[in-house]
Write an enzyme that holds these catalytic residues in place. Structure first.
Site, short mmCIF file in Angstrom:
data_model
loop_
_atom_site.label_atom_id
_atom_site.label_comp_id
_atom_site.label_asym_id
_atom_site.label_seq_id
_atom_site.Cartn_x
_atom_site.Cartn_y
_atom_site.Cartn_z
N ASN A 75 0.84 -1.20 0.00
CA ASN A 75 0.00 0.00 0.00
C ASN A 75 0.87 1.24 0.00
O ASN A 75 1.96 1.26 0.57
CB ASN A 75 -0.98 -0.01 1.18
CG ASN A 75 -0.44 0.75 2.39
OD1 ASN A 75 -0.54 1.98 2.48
ND2 ASN A 75 0.17 0.01 3.31
N ASN A 132 4.02 7.50 14.89
CA ASN A 132 4.43 6.79 13.68
C ASN A 132 5.62 7.50 13.05
O ASN A 132 5.45 8.50 12.35
CB ASN A 132 3.25 6.72 12.70
CG ASN A 132 3.64 6.06 11.38
OD1 ASN A 132 4.73 5.50 11.25
ND2 ASN A 132 2.76 6.14 10.41
N CYS A 135 6.34 5.58 8.50
CA CYS A 135 5.55 5.40 7.29
C CYS A 135 6.43 5.57 6.06
O CYS A 135 7.04 6.62 5.88
CB CYS A 135 4.39 6.39 7.22
SG CYS A 135 3.42 6.09 5.73
N ASN A 197 6.39 -1.47 11.25
CA ASN A 197 5.58 -0.90 10.19
C ASN A 197 5.89 -1.70 8.92
O ASN A 197 6.57 -2.73 8.97
CB ASN A 197 5.90 0.59 10.02
CG ASN A 197 4.72 1.36 9.45
OD1 ASN A 197 4.08 0.93 8.48
ND2 ASN A 197 4.41 2.50 10.03
N THR A 198 5.43 -1.24 7.78
CA THR A 198 5.60 -2.02 6.55
C THR A 198 7.03 -1.98 6.01
O THR A 198 7.78 -1.04 6.27
CB THR A 198 4.64 -1.49 5.47
OG1 THR A 198 4.86 -0.09 5.34
CG2 THR A 198 3.20 -1.73 5.84
C1 LIG Z 1 -3.72 0.08 4.25
C2 LIG Z 1 -2.76 0.28 5.38
C3 LIG Z 1 -2.73 1.52 6.05
C4 LIG Z 1 -1.82 1.73 7.10
N1 LIG Z 1 -1.84 2.93 7.76
C5 LIG Z 1 -1.00 3.13 8.81
C6 LIG Z 1 -1.06 4.34 9.59
O1 LIG Z 1 -1.89 5.23 9.35
N2 LIG Z 1 -0.17 4.50 10.60
C7 LIG Z 1 0.74 3.51 10.92
O2 LIG Z 1 1.52 3.68 11.87
N3 LIG Z 1 0.78 2.34 10.24
C8 LIG Z 1 -0.05 2.13 9.20
N4 LIG Z 1 -0.02 0.93 8.53
C9 LIG Z 1 0.91 -0.14 8.96
C10 LIG Z 1 0.22 -1.15 9.87
O3 LIG Z 1 -0.27 -0.54 11.05
C11 LIG Z 1 1.19 -2.31 10.27
O4 LIG Z 1 2.29 -1.79 10.95
C12 LIG Z 1 1.66 -3.09 9.06
O5 LIG Z 1 0.64 -3.24 8.09
C13 LIG Z 1 2.20 -4.49 9.44
O6 LIG Z 1 1.20 -5.27 10.06
P1 LIG Z 1 0.30 -6.36 9.25
O7 LIG Z 1 1.26 -7.23 8.48
O8 LIG Z 1 -0.46 -7.10 10.31
O9 LIG Z 1 -0.60 -5.59 8.34
C14 LIG Z 1 -0.92 0.69 7.48
C15 LIG Z 1 -0.97 -0.55 6.80
C16 LIG Z 1 -1.87 -0.77 5.78
C17 LIG Z 1 -1.90 -2.13 5.11
#
Ligand SMILES: Cc1cc2nc3c(=O)[nH]c(=O)nc-3n(C[C@H](O)[C@H](O)[C@H](O)COP(=O)(O)O)c2cc1C
Length: 308
Positions: A75, A132, A135, A197-198
């Site tokens: 994303n 955060n 990002c 985070n990602t």
């Molecule tokens: C569509 C989407 C939006 C996200 N928005 C945020 C955000 O606003 N702030 C943040 O700290 N992380 C954000 N993340 C990261 C997630 O909170 C998380 O750290 C990351 O997706 C890894 O976890 P998962 O594998 O369980 O998804 C987002 C992830 C996705 C997929």
């Protein structure tokens, strides 16, 4: 009361605050919970973690900004959000109607912007702040703070000075030494660390022969990143004395338990919510059954138990 009368004890203490259980959504995958009301009882969650909130509205990145990948998704939403005034007016009253703790995820492009949001939330009924600094989808600030030890220290210190609630700092996995960043945040006064985070990734569109995401790069999430996230939680847990919230690819109670054994006090469920909106309920029930079957008094006994 004996254990059998009370049922399995899933409560955990996070930075001095007691949570019903260690399960909560990951920011950005759950809105502020409204969209999920029909699938699950928000009162059952250990905490609700909101989407990222900035001081003013952000419109996010151009589309396409999501793509499927093996075992997960990419994303590049870019922290689209309506700003802190709107959040305080619309989302806080909704969250207050539930008997669950709340953590507001804070977005910013500069230290001043982060401090602006935290200041606006000073007197709001919010239990935790999640900063955060990780990002990968915004050009200025964001991940730049999370990939530089000195900047991570500076932003944590300034935000902590303005914060009235316990401050959890959310780290980026896009670094060579995650432990150094975590230690810097701890030294600057963080009350806890959440990770990860990602991971920065991309996808090619073979028809147009160009990157599929309008932003070229995006954040990889979902089961594909779980081993990396687990490794980082394990490494950080050995080196810091503040609690950790584990995040990354958690979809089942077994996944959640792995992170707890690696040293996480609580865990967040992200991408799994899109595939199965009841995932967190199933994880809570799975952990309860596990404690019962294994005859374990409380989940807190298992935090970090997997360290040799
Ligand atoms: C569509 C989407 C939006 C996200 N928005 C945020 C955000 O606003 N702030 C943040 O700290 N992380 C954000 N993340 C990261 C997630 O909170 C998380 O750290 C990351 O997706 C890894 O976890 P998962 O594998 O369980 O998804 C987002 C992830 C996705 C997929």
């Amino acid at each position: 009361m004996s254990r059998s009368e009370k049922g399995p004890n899933l409560t955990v203490k996070l930075s001095g605050v007691e949570l019903k259980n260690p399960i909560m959504p990951a920011s950005g995958t759950f809105g502020s919970g409204k969209e999920f009301e029909e699938y699950l009882n928000l009162n059952r969650l250990g905490m609700v973690v909101t989407k990222g909130v900035a001081d003013v509205p952000w419109k996010g990145n151009a589309t396409p900004r999501v793509a499927e990948t093996y075992g997960g998704m990419l994303n590049s939403v870019g922290l689209q959000n309506p700003g802190s005034d709107h959040f305080i007016r619309e989302d806080i009253p909704f969250l207050e109607s539930y008997d669950t703790k709340t953590m507001v995820n804070i977005a910013g492009r500069s230290i001043e912007e982060y401090v602006g949001v935290v200041t606006a939330l000073q007197h709001q009924p919010v239990d935790f702040l999640e900063l955060n600094i990780s990002c990968p989808n915004i050009k200025e600030g964001g991940v730049a703070f999370g990939t530089d030890v000195d900047m991570a220290y500076q932003v944590t210190k300034k935000v902590k000075e303005a914060a009235k609630q316990p401050l959890i700092v959310k780290l980026s996995p896009n670094v060579t030494d995650i432990v150094a960043v975590a230690k810097a945040c701890e030294a600057a006064g963080a009350d806890g660390i959440s990770l990860i985070n990602t991971l920065l990734g991309m996808k090619m569109d073979i028809k147009t022969r160009s990157p599929l995401l309008a932003n070229t790069f995006g954040g990889l999430s979902g089961p594909a990143i779980k081993p990396v996230a687990l490794r980082m939680v394990y490494q950080v847990a050995r080196e810091i004395n503040i609690p950790i919230i584990g995040i990354g690819g958690i979809s089942t109670w077994e996944d959640a338990l792995e992170f707890i054994l690696a040293g996480a006090t609580a865990v967040q469920v992200g991408t799994a919510n899109f595939r199965n909106p009841r995932a967190m309920m199933e994880i809570i029930e799975g952990l309860e059954n596990y404690l019962k079957e294994e005859n374990i008094d409380g989940i807190e006994e298992l935090i970090g138990a997997g360290h040799k």
